[in-house]
Write a protein that holds these residues in place. Structure first.
Motif, PDB file in Angstrom:
ATOM      1  N   GLU A  30       0.849  -1.189   0.000  1.00 40.27           N
ATOM      2  CA  GLU A  30       0.000   0.000   0.000  1.00 40.27           C
ATOM      3  C   GLU A  30       0.892   1.249   0.000  1.00 40.27           C
ATOM      4  OE1 GLU A  30      -3.950   1.017   2.341  1.00 40.27           O
ATOM      5  OE2 GLU A  30      -2.187   1.426   3.608  1.00 40.27           O
ATOM      6  N   ILE A  31       0.665   2.120  -0.967  1.00 40.96           N
ATOM      7  CA  ILE A  31       1.437   3.358  -1.083  1.00 40.96           C
ATOM      8  C   ILE A  31       0.474   4.541  -1.000  1.00 40.96           C
ATOM      9  CG2 ILE A  31       3.004   4.715  -2.514  1.00 40.96           C
ATOM     10  CD1 ILE A  31       3.937   2.134  -3.827  1.00 40.96           C
ATOM     11  N   ILE A  32       0.691   5.393  -0.035  1.00 45.52           N
ATOM     12  CA  ILE A  32      -0.139   6.592   0.150  1.00 45.52           C
ATOM     13  C   ILE A  32       0.765   7.818   0.083  1.00 45.52           C
ATOM     14  CG2 ILE A  32      -1.682   7.851   1.700  1.00 45.52           C
ATOM     15  CD1 ILE A  32      -2.491   5.172   2.912  1.00 45.52           C
ATOM     16  N   LEU A  33       0.434   8.739  -0.788  1.00 46.05           N
ATOM     17  CA  LEU A  33       1.169   9.992  -0.912  1.00 46.05           C
ATOM     18  C   LEU A  33       0.170  11.121  -0.731  1.00 46.05           C
ATOM     19  CD1 LEU A  33       4.063  10.932  -1.450  1.00 46.05           C
ATOM     20  CD2 LEU A  33       3.520  11.061  -3.873  1.00 46.05           C
ATOM     21  N   PHE A  34       0.407  11.950   0.275  1.00 40.82           N
ATOM     22  CA  PHE A  34      -0.580  12.953   0.666  1.00 40.82           C
ATOM     23  C   PHE A  34       0.104  14.307   0.799  1.00 40.82           C
ATOM     24  CE2 PHE A  34      -2.831  15.315   4.021  1.00 40.82           C
ATOM     25  CZ  PHE A  34      -4.103  15.350   3.479  1.00 40.82           C
ATOM     26  N   ALA A  35      -0.422  15.316   0.123  1.00 43.19           N
ATOM     27  CA  ALA A  35       0.127  16.672   0.190  1.00 43.19           C
ATOM     28  C   ALA A  35      -0.891  17.593   0.848  1.00 43.19           C
ATOM     29  CB  ALA A  35       0.481  17.174  -1.205  1.00 43.19           C
ATOM     30  N   GLN A  36      -0.407  18.357   1.821  1.00 40.93           N
ATOM     31  CA  GLN A  36      -1.262  19.328   2.506  1.00 40.93           C
ATOM     32  C   GLN A  36      -0.449  20.599   2.754  1.00 40.93           C
ATOM     33  OE1 GLN A  36      -2.747  18.095   6.330  1.00 40.93           O
ATOM     34  NE2 GLN A  36      -4.475  19.516   6.232  1.00 40.93           N
ATOM     35  N   GLY A  37      -0.778  21.647   2.030  1.00 39.91           N
ATOM     36  CA  GLY A  37       0.023  22.860   2.129  1.00 39.91           C
ATOM     37  C   GLY A  37       1.423  22.611   1.587  1.00 39.91           C
ATOM     38  N   ASN A  38       2.411  22.937   2.387  1.00 36.14           N
ATOM     39  CA  ASN A  38       3.804  22.706   1.995  1.00 36.14           C
ATOM     40  C   ASN A  38       4.357  21.389   2.523  1.00 36.14           C
ATOM     41  OD1 ASN A  38       4.038  25.150   0.606  1.00 36.14           O
ATOM     42  ND2 ASN A  38       4.520  26.269   2.480  1.00 36.14           N
ATOM     43  N   GLN A  39       3.514  20.595   3.125  1.00 32.56           N
ATOM     44  CA  GLN A  39       3.971  19.332   3.728  1.00 32.56           C
ATOM     45  C   GLN A  39       3.540  18.149   2.881  1.00 32.56           C
ATOM     46  OE1 GLN A  39       3.799  18.789   8.116  1.00 32.56           O
ATOM     47  NE2 GLN A  39       2.552  16.997   7.697  1.00 32.56           N
ATOM     48  N   VAL A  40       4.437  17.185   2.746  1.00 33.54           N
ATOM     49  CA  VAL A  40       4.164  15.968   1.992  1.00 33.54           C
ATOM     50  C   VAL A  40       4.388  14.771   2.906  1.00 33.54           C
ATOM     51  CG1 VAL A  40       4.885  14.517   0.055  1.00 33.54           C
ATOM     52  CG2 VAL A  40       4.788  16.991  -0.224  1.00 33.54           C
ATOM     53  N   ASN A  41       3.436  13.839   2.890  1.00 34.78           N
ATOM     54  CA  ASN A  41       3.542  12.621   3.689  1.00 34.78           C
ATOM     55  C   ASN A  41       3.557  11.406   2.773  1.00 34.78           C
ATOM     56  OD1 ASN A  41       1.755  14.670   5.399  1.00 34.78           O
ATOM     57  ND2 ASN A  41       2.937  13.434   6.818  1.00 34.78           N
ATOM     58  N   LEU A  42       4.517  10.545   2.980  1.00 33.77           N
ATOM     59  CA  LEU A  42       4.628   9.288   2.236  1.00 33.77           C
ATOM     60  C   LEU A  42       4.486   8.129   3.221  1.00 33.77           C
ATOM     61  CD1 LEU A  42       5.360   7.549  -0.276  1.00 33.77           C
ATOM     62  CD2 LEU A  42       7.760   7.849   0.366  1.00 33.77           C
ATOM     63  N   ARG A  43       3.643   7.160   2.874  1.00 35.10           N
ATOM     64  CA  ARG A  43       3.439   5.986   3.741  1.00 35.10           C
ATOM     65  C   ARG A  43       3.423   4.743   2.864  1.00 35.10           C
ATOM     66  NH1 ARG A  43       0.318   4.582   8.669  1.00 35.10           N
ATOM     67  NH2 ARG A  43      -0.583   2.513   8.358  1.00 35.10           N
ATOM     68  N   ILE A  44       4.303   3.800   3.181  1.00 37.51           N
ATOM     69  CA  ILE A  44       4.372   2.531   2.447  1.00 37.51           C
ATOM     70  C   ILE A  44       4.212   1.390   3.440  1.00 37.51           C
ATOM     71  CG2 ILE A  44       5.792   1.037   0.994  1.00 37.51           C
ATOM     72  CD1 ILE A  44       7.077   3.446  -0.214  1.00 37.51           C
TER      73      ILE A  44
END
Length: 446
Positions: A369-383
Protein backbone atom coordinates in the motif's frame (compact mmCIF):
# COMPACT_ATOMS: atom_id res chain seq x y z
CA UNK A 1 61.58 16.12 27.84
CA UNK A 2 59.21 18.49 26.05
CA UNK A 3 58.59 21.89 27.64
CA UNK A 4 55.16 23.37 28.27
CA UNK A 5 55.68 25.64 25.28
CA UNK A 6 56.38 22.66 23.02
CA UNK A 7 53.25 20.91 24.30
CA UNK A 8 51.14 24.01 23.67
CA UNK A 9 52.53 24.47 20.16
CA UNK A 10 51.89 20.80 19.39
CA UNK A 11 48.27 21.15 20.53
CA UNK A 12 47.74 24.35 18.50
CA UNK A 13 49.24 22.72 15.41
CA UNK A 14 47.03 19.65 15.80
CA UNK A 15 43.97 21.79 16.54
CA UNK A 16 44.59 23.85 13.39
CA UNK A 17 44.72 20.68 11.32
CA UNK A 18 41.41 19.55 12.86
CA UNK A 19 39.75 22.89 12.13
CA UNK A 20 40.75 22.63 8.47
CA UNK A 21 39.66 18.99 8.39
CA UNK A 22 36.24 19.90 9.85
CA UNK A 23 35.89 22.64 7.22
CA UNK A 24 36.51 20.16 4.43
CA UNK A 25 34.10 17.68 6.04
CA UNK A 26 31.28 20.23 5.86
CA UNK A 27 32.09 21.07 2.24
CA UNK A 28 32.38 17.52 0.88
CA UNK A 29 29.15 16.46 2.60
CA UNK A 30 27.43 19.14 0.51
CA UNK A 31 27.03 21.60 3.39
CA UNK A 32 23.49 20.43 4.16
CA UNK A 33 22.22 20.39 7.75
CA UNK A 34 25.39 22.18 8.88
CA UNK A 35 23.74 23.59 12.01
CA UNK A 36 23.06 20.09 13.31
CA UNK A 37 26.71 19.11 12.80
CA UNK A 38 27.99 22.36 14.33
CA UNK A 39 26.15 21.52 17.54
CA UNK A 40 28.16 18.29 17.65
CA UNK A 41 31.46 20.00 16.86
CA UNK A 42 32.76 20.57 20.46
CA UNK A 43 33.47 16.85 21.14
CA UNK A 44 35.82 16.88 18.12
CA UNK A 45 38.19 19.06 20.18
CA UNK A 46 38.96 15.89 22.16
CA UNK A 47 40.76 14.51 19.12
CA UNK A 48 43.67 17.02 19.07
CA UNK A 49 43.84 16.78 22.85
CA UNK A 50 44.11 12.98 22.73
CA UNK A 51 46.61 13.19 19.85
CA UNK A 52 48.78 15.61 21.85
CA UNK A 53 48.76 13.38 24.93
CA UNK A 54 49.59 10.30 22.86
CA UNK A 55 52.33 12.26 21.13
CA UNK A 56 53.91 13.04 24.51
CA UNK A 57 53.94 9.34 25.35
CA UNK A 58 55.20 8.11 21.99
CA UNK A 59 57.98 10.68 21.82
CA UNK A 60 59.58 8.98 24.83
CA UNK A 61 60.36 6.10 22.47
CA UNK A 62 62.75 7.70 19.93
CA UNK A 63 63.37 4.31 18.28
CA UNK A 64 60.03 4.64 16.52
CA UNK A 65 61.41 7.47 14.40
CA UNK A 66 59.19 8.65 11.54
CA UNK A 67 56.60 5.97 12.30
CA UNK A 68 55.45 8.18 15.21
CA UNK A 69 53.87 10.56 12.70
CA UNK A 70 51.97 7.79 10.90
CA UNK A 71 50.79 6.25 14.19
CA UNK A 72 49.39 9.60 15.30
CA UNK A 73 47.79 10.17 11.88
CA UNK A 74 46.08 6.76 12.06
CA UNK A 75 44.76 7.48 15.55
CA UNK A 76 43.39 10.88 14.47
CA UNK A 77 41.79 9.28 11.39
CA UNK A 78 39.99 6.70 13.53
CA UNK A 79 38.79 9.29 16.06
CA UNK A 80 37.51 11.61 13.34
CA UNK A 81 35.76 8.72 11.58
CA UNK A 82 33.93 7.83 14.80
CA UNK A 83 32.93 11.48 15.23
CA UNK A 84 31.62 11.71 11.65
CA UNK A 85 29.69 8.47 12.12
CA UNK A 86 28.03 9.98 15.19
CA UNK A 87 27.50 13.52 13.86
CA UNK A 88 26.10 12.47 10.47
CA UNK A 89 24.30 9.36 11.77
CA UNK A 90 26.00 7.29 9.08
CA UNK A 91 27.52 3.85 8.67
CA UNK A 92 31.21 3.22 9.31
CA UNK A 93 32.34 2.92 5.68
CA UNK A 94 30.54 6.10 4.63
CA UNK A 95 32.10 8.00 7.55
CA UNK A 96 35.52 6.49 6.81
CA UNK A 97 35.33 7.48 3.12
CA UNK A 98 34.28 11.04 3.97
CA UNK A 99 37.04 11.39 6.59
CA UNK A 100 39.70 10.06 4.20
CA UNK A 101 38.61 12.44 1.43
CA UNK A 102 38.66 15.41 3.81
CA UNK A 103 42.06 14.28 5.11
CA UNK A 104 43.45 14.20 1.57
CA UNK A 105 42.54 17.87 1.09
CA UNK A 106 43.76 18.76 4.59
CA UNK A 107 47.14 17.09 4.05
CA UNK A 108 47.50 18.75 0.64
CA UNK A 109 46.77 22.07 2.35
CA UNK A 110 49.36 21.33 5.04
CA UNK A 111 51.93 20.40 2.38
CA UNK A 112 51.40 23.67 0.51
CA UNK A 113 51.52 25.80 3.67
CA UNK A 114 54.69 24.02 4.77
CA UNK A 115 56.24 24.52 1.33
CA UNK A 116 55.42 28.22 1.30
CA UNK A 117 56.59 28.81 4.88
CA UNK A 118 59.92 27.12 4.07
CA UNK A 119 60.50 29.67 1.29
CA UNK A 120 60.16 32.57 3.74
CA UNK A 121 63.46 33.89 5.14
CA UNK A 122 64.18 32.58 8.67
CA UNK A 123 62.33 34.46 11.43
CA UNK A 124 61.76 33.96 15.13
CA UNK A 125 60.26 30.58 15.97
CA UNK A 126 56.97 32.02 17.25
CA UNK A 127 56.59 34.24 14.17
CA UNK A 128 57.44 31.36 11.85
CA UNK A 129 54.91 29.13 13.59
CA UNK A 130 52.19 31.82 13.44
CA UNK A 131 52.81 32.29 9.71
CA UNK A 132 52.56 28.53 9.13
CA UNK A 133 49.27 28.34 11.07
CA UNK A 134 47.89 31.36 9.20
CA UNK A 135 48.85 29.87 5.84
CA UNK A 136 47.25 26.55 6.76
CA UNK A 137 43.95 28.19 7.71
CA UNK A 138 43.97 30.66 4.80
CA UNK A 139 44.74 28.05 2.17
CA UNK A 140 42.19 25.68 3.70
CA UNK A 141 39.42 28.29 3.49
CA UNK A 142 40.38 29.09 -0.11
CA UNK A 143 40.34 25.44 -1.20
CA UNK A 144 37.05 24.84 0.64
CA UNK A 145 35.40 27.78 -1.14
CA UNK A 146 36.66 26.49 -4.49
CA UNK A 147 35.27 23.02 -3.79
CA UNK A 148 31.97 24.57 -2.75
CA UNK A 149 31.76 26.59 -5.97
CA UNK A 150 32.52 23.45 -8.00
CA UNK A 151 29.76 21.56 -6.11
CA UNK A 152 32.24 18.84 -5.25
CA UNK A 153 30.21 17.85 -2.18
CA UNK A 154 27.11 17.19 -4.27
CA UNK A 155 28.96 14.83 -6.58
CA UNK A 156 30.93 13.14 -3.81
CA UNK A 157 27.78 12.40 -1.77
CA UNK A 158 26.11 11.08 -4.91
CA UNK A 159 29.11 8.81 -5.47
CA UNK A 160 29.00 7.41 -1.94
CA UNK A 161 25.22 6.91 -1.96
CA UNK A 162 25.33 5.19 -5.38
CA UNK A 163 28.44 3.05 -4.83
CA UNK A 164 27.41 -0.62 -4.36
CA UNK A 165 30.75 -1.58 -2.71
CA UNK A 166 31.35 1.38 -0.45
CA UNK A 167 34.08 -0.39 1.51
CA UNK A 168 36.26 -0.66 -1.60
CA UNK A 169 35.95 3.06 -2.29
CA UNK A 170 36.77 3.76 1.36
CA UNK A 171 39.91 1.60 1.28
CA UNK A 172 41.03 3.23 -1.98
CA UNK A 173 40.66 6.67 -0.43
CA UNK A 174 42.56 5.44 2.63
CA UNK A 175 45.48 4.30 0.45
CA UNK A 176 45.53 7.66 -1.32
CA UNK A 177 45.37 9.50 2.01
CA UNK A 178 48.33 7.47 3.28
CA UNK A 179 50.28 8.38 0.14
CA UNK A 180 49.51 12.04 0.74
CA UNK A 181 50.80 11.74 4.32
CA UNK A 182 54.01 10.29 2.92
CA UNK A 183 54.45 13.28 0.58
CA UNK A 184 53.93 15.63 3.51
CA UNK A 185 56.78 13.98 5.42
CA UNK A 186 59.03 14.12 2.35
CA UNK A 187 58.79 17.91 2.23
CA UNK A 188 61.13 18.20 5.23
CA UNK A 189 63.90 16.27 3.48
CA UNK A 190 63.65 17.71 -0.03
CA UNK A 191 66.12 20.41 -1.14
CA UNK A 192 64.43 23.81 -1.59
CA UNK A 193 64.92 23.79 -5.37
CA UNK A 194 62.75 20.68 -5.65
CA UNK A 195 59.96 21.83 -3.31
CA UNK A 196 57.87 23.40 -6.07
CA UNK A 197 58.13 20.26 -8.21
CA UNK A 198 57.13 18.14 -5.22
CA UNK A 199 54.06 20.20 -4.52
CA UNK A 200 53.08 20.24 -8.19
CA UNK A 201 53.08 16.44 -7.99
CA UNK A 202 50.90 16.58 -4.87
CA UNK A 203 48.51 19.01 -6.57
CA UNK A 204 48.20 16.80 -9.64
CA UNK A 205 47.40 13.81 -7.42
CA UNK A 206 44.69 15.70 -5.52
CA UNK A 207 43.13 17.08 -8.71
CA UNK A 208 43.13 13.61 -10.29
CA UNK A 209 41.49 12.10 -7.18
CA UNK A 210 38.82 14.81 -7.07
CA UNK A 211 38.27 14.51 -10.81
CA UNK A 212 37.93 10.74 -10.58
CA UNK A 213 35.33 11.09 -7.83
CA UNK A 214 33.31 13.60 -9.87
CA UNK A 215 33.62 11.46 -13.03
CA UNK A 216 32.33 8.34 -11.29
CA UNK A 217 29.50 10.32 -9.68
CA UNK A 218 28.49 11.81 -13.03
CA UNK A 219 28.57 8.33 -14.52
CA UNK A 220 26.16 7.10 -11.84
CA UNK A 221 24.00 10.20 -12.44
CA UNK A 222 23.90 9.57 -16.19
CA UNK A 223 22.92 5.95 -15.63
CA UNK A 224 20.20 7.10 -13.25
CA UNK A 225 18.80 9.55 -15.82
CA UNK A 226 18.78 6.79 -18.44
CA UNK A 227 16.79 4.68 -15.99
CA UNK A 228 14.35 7.56 -15.53
CA UNK A 229 13.90 7.78 -19.30
CA UNK A 230 13.22 4.05 -19.41
CA UNK A 231 10.74 4.49 -16.56
CA UNK A 232 9.02 7.23 -18.58
CA UNK A 233 8.61 4.74 -21.44
CA UNK A 234 7.16 2.23 -18.99
CA UNK A 235 4.84 4.99 -17.76
CA UNK A 236 3.41 5.55 -21.25
CA UNK A 237 3.09 1.81 -21.81
CA UNK A 238 1.19 1.44 -18.54
CA UNK A 239 -1.12 4.31 -19.46
CA UNK A 240 -1.76 2.83 -22.87
CA UNK A 241 -2.39 -0.60 -21.42
CA UNK A 242 -4.85 0.78 -18.87
CA UNK A 243 -6.67 2.75 -21.55
CA UNK A 244 -6.83 -0.31 -23.77
CA UNK A 245 -8.23 -2.39 -20.90
CA UNK A 246 -10.85 0.29 -20.27
CA UNK A 247 -11.79 0.40 -23.97
CA UNK A 248 -12.08 -3.40 -24.04
CA UNK A 249 -14.32 -3.43 -20.97
CA UNK A 250 -16.56 -0.74 -22.51
CA UNK A 251 -16.75 -2.66 -25.82
CA UNK A 252 -17.68 -5.85 -23.98
CA UNK A 253 -20.34 -4.08 -21.95
CA UNK A 254 -21.72 -2.39 -25.08
CA UNK A 255 -21.79 -5.71 -26.94
CA UNK A 256 -23.83 -7.34 -24.17
CA UNK A 257 -25.97 -4.25 -23.57
CA UNK A 258 -29.00 -5.41 -25.62
CA UNK A 259 -28.97 -8.91 -24.15
CA UNK A 260 -28.77 -7.45 -20.65
CA UNK A 261 -31.72 -5.13 -21.34
CA UNK A 262 -33.77 -8.01 -22.70
CA UNK A 263 -33.15 -10.09 -19.60
CA UNK A 264 -33.91 -7.17 -17.31
CA UNK A 265 -37.13 -6.41 -19.22
CA UNK A 266 -38.34 -9.97 -18.77
CA UNK A 267 -37.68 -9.83 -15.04
CA UNK A 268 -39.47 -6.47 -14.77
CA UNK A 269 -42.44 -7.75 -16.78
CA UNK A 270 -42.73 -10.80 -14.58
CA UNK A 271 -42.77 -8.61 -11.48
CA UNK A 272 -39.57 -10.12 -10.12
CA UNK A 273 -38.47 -6.90 -8.47
CA UNK A 274 -36.17 -8.49 -5.90
CA UNK A 275 -34.42 -10.56 -8.55
CA UNK A 276 -34.20 -7.44 -10.76
CA UNK A 277 -32.51 -5.44 -7.98
CA UNK A 278 -30.08 -8.27 -7.28
CA UNK A 279 -29.17 -8.51 -10.96
CA UNK A 280 -28.62 -4.76 -11.27
CA UNK A 281 -26.50 -4.77 -8.12
CA UNK A 282 -24.39 -7.64 -9.45
CA UNK A 283 -23.90 -5.91 -12.81
CA UNK A 284 -22.87 -2.69 -11.09
CA UNK A 285 -20.43 -4.43 -8.77
CA UNK A 286 -18.92 -6.50 -11.56
CA UNK A 287 -18.49 -3.51 -13.85
CA UNK A 288 -16.99 -1.42 -11.03
CA UNK A 289 -14.63 -4.21 -10.04
CA UNK A 290 -13.34 -4.70 -13.53
CA UNK A 291 -13.29 -1.11 -14.72
CA UNK A 292 -13.40 1.09 -11.64
CA UNK A 293 -9.96 0.10 -10.33
CA UNK A 294 -8.31 0.93 -13.65
CA UNK A 295 -10.00 4.34 -13.81
CA UNK A 296 -9.14 5.01 -10.18
CA UNK A 297 -5.48 4.11 -10.71
CA UNK A 298 -5.24 6.49 -13.68
CA UNK A 299 -6.85 9.28 -11.63
CA UNK A 300 -4.51 8.67 -8.68
CA UNK A 301 -1.42 8.74 -10.90
CA UNK A 302 -2.69 11.94 -12.48
CA UNK A 303 -2.53 13.68 -9.10
CA UNK A 304 1.22 13.06 -8.95
CA UNK A 305 2.59 16.03 -10.91
CA UNK A 306 6.33 15.46 -10.39
CA UNK A 307 7.51 13.62 -13.56
CA UNK A 308 10.55 11.93 -11.96
CA UNK A 309 8.52 10.59 -9.02
CA UNK A 310 5.63 9.54 -11.25
CA UNK A 311 7.97 7.63 -13.57
CA UNK A 312 9.57 5.74 -10.69
CA UNK A 313 6.21 4.93 -9.10
CA UNK A 314 4.77 3.63 -12.37
CA UNK A 315 7.86 1.49 -12.83
CA UNK A 316 7.38 -0.04 -9.38
CA UNK A 317 3.66 -0.58 -10.06
CA UNK A 318 4.53 -2.43 -13.26
CA UNK A 319 7.06 -4.60 -11.43
CA UNK A 320 4.52 -5.47 -8.74
CA UNK A 321 1.81 -6.30 -11.27
CA UNK A 322 4.18 -8.59 -13.18
CA UNK A 323 5.03 -10.39 -9.93
CA UNK A 324 1.39 -10.82 -8.93
CA UNK A 325 1.53 -8.28 -6.11
CA UNK A 326 -1.60 -6.29 -5.32
CA UNK A 327 -0.80 -2.58 -5.06
CA UNK A 328 -3.11 -0.17 -3.27
CA UNK A 329 -2.28 3.36 -4.37
CA UNK A 330 -3.76 6.55 -2.92
CA UNK A 331 -2.83 10.06 -4.08
CA UNK A 332 -5.97 11.98 -3.21
CA UNK A 333 -4.70 15.52 -3.79
CA UNK A 334 -2.26 16.99 -6.34
CA UNK A 335 1.39 16.61 -5.34
CA UNK A 336 3.38 19.30 -7.14
CA UNK A 337 6.59 19.54 -5.10
CA UNK A 338 8.43 18.07 -2.12
CA UNK A 339 10.56 20.00 0.37
CA UNK A 340 13.80 18.32 -0.70
CA UNK A 341 15.83 17.64 -3.82
CA UNK A 342 13.58 15.74 -6.25
CA UNK A 343 16.23 13.15 -7.06
CA UNK A 344 16.87 12.52 -3.35
CA UNK A 345 13.13 11.97 -2.84
CA UNK A 346 13.07 9.60 -5.82
CA UNK A 347 15.93 7.61 -4.28
CA UNK A 348 14.16 7.48 -0.90
CA UNK A 349 10.89 6.35 -2.50
CA UNK A 350 12.76 3.73 -4.53
CA UNK A 351 14.52 2.35 -1.45
CA UNK A 352 11.29 2.05 0.56
CA UNK A 353 9.37 0.52 -2.36
CA UNK A 354 12.14 -2.01 -3.09
CA UNK A 355 12.29 -3.03 0.55
CA UNK A 356 8.52 -3.50 0.64
CA UNK A 357 8.57 -5.62 -2.54
CA UNK A 358 11.44 -7.73 -1.21
CA UNK A 359 9.77 -8.22 2.18
CA UNK A 360 6.61 -9.78 0.71
CA UNK A 361 8.35 -12.46 -1.36
CA UNK A 362 7.58 -15.15 1.21
CA UNK A 363 4.03 -14.04 2.12
CA UNK A 364 0.90 -15.95 1.05
CA UNK A 365 -1.03 -12.84 0.07
CA UNK A 366 1.48 -10.24 -1.19
CA UNK A 367 0.33 -6.63 -1.21
CA UNK A 368 1.86 -3.17 -0.92
CA UNK A 369 0.00 0.00 0.00
CA UNK A 370 1.44 3.36 -1.08
CA UNK A 371 -0.14 6.59 0.15
CA UNK A 372 1.17 9.99 -0.91
CA UNK A 373 -0.58 12.95 0.67
CA UNK A 374 0.13 16.67 0.19
CA UNK A 375 -1.26 19.33 2.51
CA UNK A 376 0.02 22.86 2.13
CA UNK A 377 3.80 22.71 1.99
CA UNK A 378 3.97 19.33 3.73
CA UNK A 379 4.16 15.97 1.99
CA UNK A 380 3.54 12.62 3.69
CA UNK A 381 4.63 9.29 2.24
CA UNK A 382 3.44 5.99 3.74
CA UNK A 383 4.37 2.53 2.45
CA UNK A 384 2.90 -0.57 4.11
CA UNK A 385 3.37 -4.27 3.48
CA UNK A 386 2.73 -7.57 5.29
CA UNK A 387 5.61 -8.77 7.46
CA UNK A 388 6.08 -12.28 8.81
CA UNK A 389 9.76 -12.24 9.80
CA UNK A 390 10.91 -12.62 13.40
CA UNK A 391 13.86 -10.24 13.07
CA UNK A 392 14.16 -7.18 15.30
CA UNK A 393 13.17 -4.10 13.19
CA UNK A 394 15.84 -2.05 15.00
CA UNK A 395 18.48 -4.06 13.10
CA UNK A 396 17.22 -2.81 9.74
CA UNK A 397 19.16 0.43 10.03
CA UNK A 398 22.54 -1.25 10.47
CA UNK A 399 24.65 -1.01 7.33
CA UNK A 400 25.08 -4.39 5.65
CA UNK A 401 22.32 -6.15 7.64
CA UNK A 402 19.63 -7.93 5.67
CA UNK A 403 17.15 -10.77 6.15
CA UNK A 404 18.43 -12.09 2.79
CA UNK A 405 22.03 -12.42 3.90
CA UNK A 406 25.14 -10.49 4.83
CA UNK A 407 26.14 -7.50 2.73
CA UNK A 408 22.78 -6.83 1.10
CA UNK A 409 21.12 -4.44 3.51
CA UNK A 410 22.54 -1.16 2.21
CA UNK A 411 19.27 0.54 1.22
CA UNK A 412 17.94 1.76 4.56
CA UNK A 413 21.33 2.99 5.78
CA UNK A 414 21.65 4.97 2.52
CA UNK A 415 18.07 6.20 3.07
CA UNK A 416 19.03 7.59 6.49
CA UNK A 417 22.18 9.22 5.10
CA UNK A 418 20.09 11.06 2.50
CA UNK A 419 17.57 12.23 5.09
CA UNK A 420 20.32 13.35 7.49
CA UNK A 421 20.96 16.22 5.07
CA UNK A 422 17.37 17.49 5.44
CA UNK A 423 16.32 18.78 8.88
CA UNK A 424 12.73 19.09 7.62
CA UNK A 425 12.47 15.34 6.86
CA UNK A 426 11.15 13.03 9.57
CA UNK A 427 11.15 9.24 9.00
CA UNK A 428 9.08 6.90 11.15
CA UNK A 429 8.94 3.10 11.27
CA UNK A 430 6.31 0.88 12.90
CA UNK A 431 5.46 -2.81 12.95
CA UNK A 432 2.02 -3.85 14.26
CA UNK A 433 -0.14 -6.95 13.75
CA UNK A 434 1.97 -8.34 10.95
CA UNK A 435 2.08 -5.06 8.97
CA UNK A 436 5.33 -3.16 8.46
CA UNK A 437 4.92 0.58 7.88
CA UNK A 438 7.47 3.14 6.70
CA UNK A 439 6.43 6.80 6.88
CA UNK A 440 8.23 9.92 5.73
CA UNK A 441 7.04 13.45 6.51
CA UNK A 442 8.69 16.32 4.66
CA UNK A 443 8.17 19.98 5.55
CA UNK A 444 8.05 22.75 3.01
CA UNK A 445 11.58 24.16 3.46
CA UNK A 446 14.98 22.54 3.56
Amino acid sequence: MLSLKDILLTFIDTLTGHIVLALFLFVITDGLNVLNQLKKLPPLVLSPLIATLISLGINTVPELGISIYFILSAIVLVICTIWVQWAWRSGFWWAFAVTCMASIFQVADATLSMTLSSLIPPLEDNVQFAIAVGLHLGIGITIALLLYKLQFGKWFCLLLDSEPDLWRTSLLLFILETAMEGFLRLVNGIPPKFLLLCYMLVTVMVVLMAGLAIYRAQKFDAAHKIQVQQDAIVQHQLYEQNLEDIRQEVRTFRHDYKNLLAGLSQQAGAGELEELCATLSGLDAGFDQRLGKKIQLSAQIGNLQIPQVRSLLLSKLTTMRENGVECRLEILYPVRAVGMDTWDFVRCLGILADNAIEAIEETDCPWVEIILFAQGNQVNLRISNPWCEEADPSLFWEEGWSTKGKGRGLGLSSYLRILSRYPNAFPCTSWTNGVFVQELTIGGTT
